[in-house]
Scaffold this active site. Structure first.
Site, short mmCIF file in Angstrom:
data_model
loop_
_atom_site.label_atom_id
_atom_site.label_comp_id
_atom_site.label_asym_id
_atom_site.label_seq_id
_atom_site.Cartn_x
_atom_site.Cartn_y
_atom_site.Cartn_z
N LYS A 96 1.04 11.19 -6.63
CA LYS A 96 -0.24 10.57 -6.31
C LYS A 96 -1.04 11.43 -5.33
O LYS A 96 -0.46 12.16 -4.54
CB LYS A 96 -0.06 9.14 -5.77
CG LYS A 96 0.40 9.03 -4.35
CD LYS A 96 0.33 7.57 -3.85
CE LYS A 96 0.90 7.51 -2.44
NZ LYS A 96 0.92 6.19 -1.83
N LYS A 102 8.82 8.64 1.78
CA LYS A 102 8.39 9.38 2.99
C LYS A 102 9.48 10.29 3.52
O LYS A 102 9.20 11.29 4.17
CB LYS A 102 7.93 8.41 4.08
CG LYS A 102 6.59 7.76 3.76
CD LYS A 102 5.60 7.84 4.92
CE LYS A 102 4.24 7.31 4.51
NZ LYS A 102 3.76 6.20 5.32
N LYS A 142 -3.29 11.92 1.41
CA LYS A 142 -3.91 12.56 2.57
C LYS A 142 -2.99 13.58 3.20
O LYS A 142 -3.43 14.54 3.78
CB LYS A 142 -4.25 11.50 3.64
CG LYS A 142 -5.40 10.60 3.27
CD LYS A 142 -5.80 9.71 4.45
CE LYS A 142 -4.98 8.46 4.51
NZ LYS A 142 -5.55 7.25 4.01
P1 TYM Z 1 -3.24 4.20 2.65
O1 TYM Z 1 -3.89 4.61 3.94
O2 TYM Z 1 -2.18 5.07 2.09
O3 TYM Z 1 -4.35 4.03 1.54
C1 TYM Z 1 -5.48 3.20 1.70
C2 TYM Z 1 -5.80 2.54 0.37
O4 TYM Z 1 -6.02 3.54 -0.63
C3 TYM Z 1 -5.16 3.28 -1.75
N1 TYM Z 1 -4.71 4.57 -2.30
C4 TYM Z 1 -4.82 4.96 -3.58
N2 TYM Z 1 -5.34 4.34 -4.66
C5 TYM Z 1 -5.34 5.01 -5.82
N3 TYM Z 1 -4.85 6.27 -5.98
C6 TYM Z 1 -4.30 6.93 -4.92
N4 TYM Z 1 -3.84 8.18 -5.06
C7 TYM Z 1 -4.27 6.26 -3.64
N5 TYM Z 1 -3.83 6.62 -2.41
C8 TYM Z 1 -4.09 5.57 -1.61
C9 TYM Z 1 -4.01 2.47 -1.22
O5 TYM Z 1 -3.44 1.66 -2.25
C10 TYM Z 1 -4.67 1.64 -0.14
O6 TYM Z 1 -5.22 0.45 -0.69
N6 TYM Z 1 0.03 0.60 3.88
C11 TYM Z 1 -1.37 0.86 3.60
C12 TYM Z 1 -2.31 0.46 4.73
C13 TYM Z 1 -2.21 -0.95 5.20
C14 TYM Z 1 -2.66 -2.10 4.51
C15 TYM Z 1 -2.37 -3.21 5.37
C16 TYM Z 1 -3.29 -2.33 3.29
C17 TYM Z 1 -1.67 -1.36 6.39
N7 TYM Z 1 -1.77 -2.70 6.47
C18 TYM Z 1 -2.66 -4.52 5.03
C19 TYM Z 1 -3.59 -3.65 2.94
C20 TYM Z 1 -3.28 -4.72 3.78
C21 TYM Z 1 -1.53 2.35 3.37
O7 TYM Z 1 -0.74 3.16 3.78
O8 TYM Z 1 -2.72 2.69 2.76
#
Ligand code: TYM
Length: 343
Positions: A206, A115, A209
């Site tokens: 990857k 980040k 968003k």
């Molecule tokens: P976030 O918001 O980045 O993404 C949400 C979910 O989407 C998956 N993901 C992807 N999978 C495949 N290819 C990609 N390019 C890709 N981009 C995102 C992520 O693996 C995720 O499952 N830290 C987490 C949010 C979070 C969380 C939690 C998840 C906060 N607390 C507790 C599980 C349990 C995050 O930033 O996800």
């Protein structure tokens, strides 16, 4: 009984990577025949503020993220959908976990480095890092661990990029239970069968968003025309045939990964490549565009309907209901935790 927990940041509309890595699994888990299975999916607004946000925009994006989740088919009668900040127990447990989490472990995690645009082998001691690194970004994984542990989750369905954070959550369980007794439960990671979905413009990064180039990601609410335009413009390479080799041909392989998500006969990307052996990249892109358009069909319309339903109050109602269930579940854990610690 199983307890499912997962989260998504409201930093923009969910994209194909979120769908492939996470949401698709959440939908499947709704079919779990276990009647007692509980499911919690949180829009993690407190995690989102580890990067700068505008209040008005964040409020809007939280509602849009929740509407998008409903539009994919998450059903509020089966899954509690709520904003993380609606359940203060998440932050209360985070503080408690902070007191047993080691900064050495956190300093090895890769997310704060990426980040800040730093290489994965940067250390905290490197010049300037300590001064610019915000405490919240550094302790991000502690809040994520609290999200999971406060609900006593047994299974956490996430994309492959979250593995490291899940390992850290299990480390927190070990440390907490060692100090206070066996009160927290160690969660299992469930990752989807697909690899992480990559940016359509830079297929070694990857799909994200926060990428400013809108051609790099397909949002699950994009129109069929937008989807086709983005797929046709995807960066590939100069070999005009189809083969699956993520190392040597990241762009083409990413398209095959995407095709495989929506393949009705469940073929994996390598199998698809064999079946498309004699086709051109143009043909492949047409097939991918068709598959994505069909696979996401209806999400856009439902998204718009949900956002405006009952003059926008429907979303707030779903959230309030989800938050109530989540508070109740989290409170059970907190009662045990406070008792064990002496609070
Ligand atoms: P976030 O918001 O980045 O993404 C949400 C979910 O989407 C998956 N993901 C992807 N999978 C495949 N290819 C990609 N390019 C890709 N981009 C995102 C992520 O693996 C995720 O499952 N830290 C987490 C949010 C979070 C969380 C939690 C998840 C906060 N607390 C507790 C599980 C349990 C995050 O930033 O996800």
């Amino acid at each position: 009984p199983r307890v499912i927990f997962s989260g998504i940041q409201p930093t923009g509309t969910p994209h194909l990577g979120n769908f492939a890595g996470a949401i698709r699994q959440w939908l499947n888990l709704q079919h779990d025949p276990d009647e007692k299975c509980r499911r919690f999916f949180s829009v993690v607004d407190l995690h989102a503020i580890t990067s700068p946000q505008h209040g008005q925009q964040l409020r809007q994006r939280k509602r849009e993220t929740l509407a998008a989740l409903l539009a994919t088919g998450l059903d509020p009668s089966k899954s509690a959908l709520f904003y993380q900040s609606s359940v203060p127990a998440h932050t209360e447990l985070m503080w408690i976990l902070s007191c047993i989490a080691s900064t050495g472990y956190l300093s090895r995690m890769t997310q704060w480095k990426s980040k800040l645009g730093l290489s994965p082998d940067t250390t905290l001691q490197d010049g300037g890092v300590k001064a610019s690194l915000k405490l919240g970004l550094f302790s991000y994984p502690v809040l994520q661990a609290a999200d999971i542990l406060v609900h006593r989750a047994t299974h956490v369905p996430v994309g492959d990029d979250q593995r490291q954070h899940l390992e850290f959550a299990r480390e927190c369980v070990t440390n907490f239970n060692h100090a206070y007794g066996p009160h927290l439960r160690s969660p299992q990671t469930i990752t989807s069968s697909s690899r992480r979905i990559m940016s359509l413009q830079q297929p070694t990064k990857k799909m994200s968003k926060s990428d400013v180039d809108s051609k790099s990601h397909i949002l699950i609410t994009d129109t069929p025309e937008e989807i086709r335009r983005k797929v046709m413009a995807a960066l590939t390479d100069s070999v005009n045939s189809v083969s699956y080799d993520p190392e040597a041909r990241p762009g083409v392989s990413n398209l095959l990964d995407i095709l495989s998500i929506f393949d009705s006969s469940g073929r994996d990307p390598a199998q698809l490549a064999e079946d498309l052996l004699n086709r051109s990249l143009m043909d492949l892109k047409q097939l991918v565009a068709d598959a994505v358009i069909t696979g996401l069909q209806g999400i856009r319309e439902r998204f718009i309907d949900f956002l405006s339903a009952d003059e926008g109050r429907y979303i707030d109602w779903v959230e309030a209901e989800g938050a109530r269930k989540a508070r109740e579940n989290a409170e059970e854990t907190m009662a045990i935790v406070r008792q064990a610690i002496g609070l």
